[in-house]
Design a protein around this motif. Sequence first.
Motif, PDB file in Angstrom:
ATOM      1  N   PRO A 104      18.476  12.283 -10.583  1.00  0.00           N
ATOM      2  CA  PRO A 104      19.010  11.765  -9.317  1.00  0.00           C
ATOM      3  C   PRO A 104      18.766  10.255  -9.206  1.00  0.00           C
ATOM      4  O   PRO A 104      17.655   9.823  -8.887  1.00  0.00           O
ATOM      5  N   ALA A 105      19.782   9.449  -9.465  1.00  0.00           N
ATOM      6  CA  ALA A 105      19.599   7.992  -9.559  1.00  0.00           C
ATOM      7  C   ALA A 105      19.024   7.401  -8.275  1.00  0.00           C
ATOM      8  O   ALA A 105      18.171   6.505  -8.329  1.00  0.00           O
ATOM      9  N   SER A 106      19.466   7.881  -7.119  1.00  0.00           N
ATOM     10  CA  SER A 106      18.989   7.281  -5.868  1.00  0.00           C
ATOM     11  C   SER A 106      17.512   7.589  -5.652  1.00  0.00           C
ATOM     12  O   SER A 106      16.741   6.736  -5.201  1.00  0.00           O
ATOM     13  N   CYS A 107      17.075   8.810  -5.988  1.00  0.00           N
ATOM     14  CA  CYS A 107      15.662   9.155  -5.821  1.00  0.00           C
ATOM     15  C   CYS A 107      14.808   8.467  -6.880  1.00  0.00           C
ATOM     16  O   CYS A 107      13.681   8.053  -6.604  1.00  0.00           O
ATOM     17  N   GLN A 108      15.341   8.327  -8.089  1.00  0.00           N
ATOM     18  CA  GLN A 108      14.626   7.586  -9.119  1.00  0.00           C
ATOM     19  C   GLN A 108      14.425   6.131  -8.699  1.00  0.00           C
ATOM     20  O   GLN A 108      13.369   5.545  -8.924  1.00  0.00           O
ATOM     21  N   THR A 109      15.454   5.553  -8.080  1.00  0.00           N
ATOM     22  CA  THR A 109      15.350   4.177  -7.605  1.00  0.00           C
ATOM     23  C   THR A 109      14.300   4.067  -6.507  1.00  0.00           C
ATOM     24  O   THR A 109      13.497   3.121  -6.482  1.00  0.00           O
ATOM     25  N   ALA A 110      14.277   5.039  -5.577  1.00  0.00           N
ATOM     26  CA  ALA A 110      13.258   5.040  -4.525  1.00  0.00           C
ATOM     27  C   ALA A 110      11.858   5.130  -5.124  1.00  0.00           C
ATOM     28  O   ALA A 110      10.948   4.381  -4.735  1.00  0.00           O
ATOM     29  N   TYR A 111      11.679   6.039  -6.071  1.00  0.00           N
ATOM     30  CA  TYR A 111      10.387   6.200  -6.740  1.00  0.00           C
ATOM     31  C   TYR A 111       9.981   4.908  -7.443  1.00  0.00           C
ATOM     32  O   TYR A 111       8.814   4.489  -7.377  1.00  0.00           O
ATOM     33  N   ALA A 112      10.934   4.254  -8.117  1.00  0.00           N
ATOM     34  CA  ALA A 112      10.634   3.008  -8.825  1.00  0.00           C
ATOM     35  C   ALA A 112      10.233   1.909  -7.849  1.00  0.00           C
ATOM     36  O   ALA A 112       9.325   1.113  -8.133  1.00  0.00           O
ATOM     37  N   PHE A 113      10.902   1.832  -6.693  1.00  0.00           N
ATOM     38  CA  PHE A 113      10.500   0.871  -5.662  1.00  0.00           C
ATOM     39  C   PHE A 113       9.030   1.077  -5.293  1.00  0.00           C
ATOM     40  O   PHE A 113       8.249   0.122  -5.212  1.00  0.00           O
ATOM     41  N   GLY A 114       8.645   2.345  -5.026  1.00  0.00           N
ATOM     42  CA  GLY A 114       7.264   2.628  -4.653  1.00  0.00           C
ATOM     43  C   GLY A 114       6.295   2.320  -5.771  1.00  0.00           C
ATOM     44  O   GLY A 114       5.203   1.789  -5.532  1.00  0.00           O
ATOM     45  N   SER A 164       0.839  -1.192   0.000  1.00  0.00           N
ATOM     46  CA  SER A 164       0.000   0.000   0.000  1.00  0.00           C
ATOM     47  C   SER A 164       0.876   1.244   0.000  1.00  0.00           C
ATOM     48  O   SER A 164       2.044   1.211   0.381  1.00  0.00           O
ATOM     49  N   ALA A 165       0.274   2.351  -0.428  1.00  0.00           N
ATOM     50  CA  ALA A 165       1.001   3.609  -0.435  1.00  0.00           C
ATOM     51  C   ALA A 165       1.397   4.018   0.985  1.00  0.00           C
ATOM     52  O   ALA A 165       2.472   4.589   1.204  1.00  0.00           O
ATOM     53  N   ALA A 166       0.540   3.719   1.961  1.00  0.00           N
ATOM     54  CA  ALA A 166       0.862   4.058   3.346  1.00  0.00           C
ATOM     55  C   ALA A 166       2.089   3.294   3.825  1.00  0.00           C
ATOM     56  O   ALA A 166       2.960   3.847   4.518  1.00  0.00           O
ATOM     57  N   GLU A 167       2.173   2.009   3.476  1.00  0.00           N
ATOM     58  CA  GLU A 167       3.335   1.218   3.847  1.00  0.00           C
ATOM     59  C   GLU A 167       4.597   1.788   3.202  1.00  0.00           C
ATOM     60  O   GLU A 167       5.635   1.940   3.857  1.00  0.00           O
ATOM     61  N   VAL A 168       4.507   2.110   1.906  1.00  0.00           N
ATOM     62  CA  VAL A 168       5.649   2.677   1.192  1.00  0.00           C
ATOM     63  C   VAL A 168       6.080   3.985   1.849  1.00  0.00           C
ATOM     64  O   VAL A 168       7.282   4.237   2.046  1.00  0.00           O
ATOM     65  N   PHE A 169       5.105   4.825   2.209  1.00  0.00           N
ATOM     66  CA  PHE A 169       5.428   6.118   2.820  1.00  0.00           C
ATOM     67  C   PHE A 169       6.171   5.919   4.137  1.00  0.00           C
ATOM     68  O   PHE A 169       7.176   6.596   4.389  1.00  0.00           O
ATOM     69  N   ARG A 170       5.701   5.001   4.978  1.00  0.00           N
ATOM     70  CA  ARG A 170       6.356   4.769   6.278  1.00  0.00           C
ATOM     71  C   ARG A 170       7.801   4.308   6.089  1.00  0.00           C
ATOM     72  O   ARG A 170       8.707   4.797   6.775  1.00  0.00           O
ATOM     73  N   VAL A 171       8.014   3.364   5.178  1.00  0.00           N
ATOM     74  CA  VAL A 171       9.352   2.818   4.992  1.00  0.00           C
ATOM     75  C   VAL A 171      10.302   3.881   4.450  1.00  0.00           C
ATOM     76  O   VAL A 171      11.431   4.045   4.938  1.00  0.00           O
ATOM     77  N   PHE A 172       9.848   4.649   3.464  1.00  0.00           N
ATOM     78  CA  PHE A 172      10.739   5.637   2.858  1.00  0.00           C
ATOM     79  C   PHE A 172      10.890   6.883   3.717  1.00  0.00           C
ATOM     80  O   PHE A 172      11.894   7.602   3.592  1.00  0.00           O
ATOM     81  N   GLY A 175       4.587   5.213  -5.856  1.00  0.00           N
ATOM     82  CA  GLY A 175       5.726   5.970  -6.366  1.00  0.00           C
ATOM     83  C   GLY A 175       5.772   7.372  -5.805  1.00  0.00           C
ATOM     84  O   GLY A 175       6.830   7.858  -5.382  1.00  0.00           O
ATOM     85  N   ILE A 176       4.606   8.039  -5.794  1.00  0.00           N
ATOM     86  CA  ILE A 176       4.549   9.396  -5.241  1.00  0.00           C
ATOM     87  C   ILE A 176       4.843   9.380  -3.746  1.00  0.00           C
ATOM     88  O   ILE A 176       5.560  10.247  -3.225  1.00  0.00           O
ATOM     89  N   ALA A 177       4.322   8.371  -3.037  1.00  0.00           N
ATOM     90  CA  ALA A 177       4.578   8.266  -1.596  1.00  0.00           C
ATOM     91  C   ALA A 177       6.060   8.083  -1.315  1.00  0.00           C
ATOM     92  O   ALA A 177       6.612   8.697  -0.391  1.00  0.00           O
ATOM     93  N   ALA A 178       6.729   7.243  -2.104  1.00  0.00           N
ATOM     94  CA  ALA A 178       8.163   7.021  -1.902  1.00  0.00           C
ATOM     95  C   ALA A 178       8.947   8.300  -2.150  1.00  0.00           C
ATOM     96  O   ALA A 178       9.843   8.660  -1.374  1.00  0.00           O
ATOM     97  N   PHE A 179       8.621   9.014  -3.222  1.00  0.00           N
ATOM     98  CA  PHE A 179       9.322  10.261  -3.535  1.00  0.00           C
ATOM     99  C   PHE A 179       9.118  11.299  -2.438  1.00  0.00           C
ATOM    100  O   PHE A 179      10.082  11.911  -1.949  1.00  0.00           O
ATOM    101  N   VAL A 180       7.878  11.521  -2.042  1.00  0.00           N
ATOM    102  CA  VAL A 180       7.586  12.541  -1.028  1.00  0.00           C
ATOM    103  C   VAL A 180       8.249  12.191   0.300  1.00  0.00           C
ATOM    104  O   VAL A 180       8.896  13.039   0.932  1.00  0.00           O
ATOM    105  N   ALA A 181       8.105  10.943   0.732  1.00  0.00           N
ATOM    106  CA  ALA A 181       8.642  10.547   2.036  1.00  0.00           C
ATOM    107  C   ALA A 181      10.156  10.616   2.065  1.00  0.00           C
ATOM    108  O   ALA A 181      10.755  11.027   3.069  1.00  0.00           O
TER     109      ALA A 181
END
Length: 393
Positions: A59-69, A4-12, A78-84
């Motif tokens: 930014p490769a590291s942020c792109q990777t985070a976004y792709a994970f989400g 879920s987006a909430a889970e992704v947000f907490r982790v990131f 994806g948006i949750a990972a980027f924002v968090a």
Amino acid sequence: MNGSAAEVFRVFLKLGLTSFGGPIAHLGYYRKALVERRHWLSEAQYGQLLAICQFLPGPASCQTAYAFGLLRAGWAGGIAAFVAFTLPSALLLAGFASVLPMLSGAIGTAAIHGLKLVACAVVADAVLNMARKLCPDARRRTIAVLAAGATLLAGSAGFQIAVVLAGAVAGLLFCRGAPATGDAPLAVAHGKPAGLALFAVFLGLLMALGWAASPEPTLASVANAFYRSGALVFGGGHVVLPLLQESVVQTGWVSDADFLAGYGAAQAIPGPVFAFSAYLGTIIPSGHGSGLTALVALVCMFLPGLLLVSAALPLWQAISHNPKAARAIAGVNAAVVGLLGAALYDPILTSGVRSGVDLAVALVGFGLLAVWRRSPLWVVLWCVLASVFPALI
């Protein structure tokens, strides 16, 4: 997708608060937290993400985070990972003026030095683990060693893209036993038509913002300056600095002293270096308020890279079953290990380890990760406290 987006947000959010050490170190944090501990992706899938994001500008590291989400929970993920991941560093840099006096004394300097030792431990652990997984044979180990040597000899961060491309060529020529990546597909919800449309949006914004910009620091000019910088930079966060300096210092929007002060602060906080854009947006006199200008600068700095990785993921699936693609990926991954090894030496070890005591602190931090399997947060606490304690006595 099984999250879920909430889970992704907490982790990131946790990663955004604790991921010190710059973009190369972030890849180690991701592997530890998301591949090894939570199993969101397999090692082979993570290798594919590294290959894709190393090839793209941004930014490769942020792109990777976004792709994970994105892979974990769709567009919302994806948006949750980027924002968090970005929000903590953006807020810290936007409020940098108020905390600068606190970082100028002996204790603040020692704390910043401790964060450099965190990077030493995290990157060393990442090099060890990624080398085991991504360089299992002599040919890939050779590519990694040559990539590290070439990077150190060149002494230029911009040379990294050439090393990655050379790794792909070497993989095509020599890594004939590499397994096909189709056995570990990256499943995204959108297909090739959406990917092509997103690429068209990327190009359209690049042209439209350039047309709307002027020499004055209007919101359109700010958006153009940061979008262009994010769209044209290869090689990670530090390589964007010349582009940003040309856009905001040479135009007279920001003084050189303020620019360098903000860049120094960006080295002392967790999260992506590209969040430096929030600091610059805060002090650019656009006439529309510092908060709005900072938001425009931050979003436009990251947006090109996020659009490109969103476009690339579904297109990547079309070639992932190709044996030649598998060989190229194997070579790219080996080259990335070499880049990581070169970064471990310079600038991480050369700037972080100044004495035998520093080396001992970093080694204990490495042991917390590699031997005792502790969270990177323990490494942050250990290295900072060990560095600050002598300044207190």
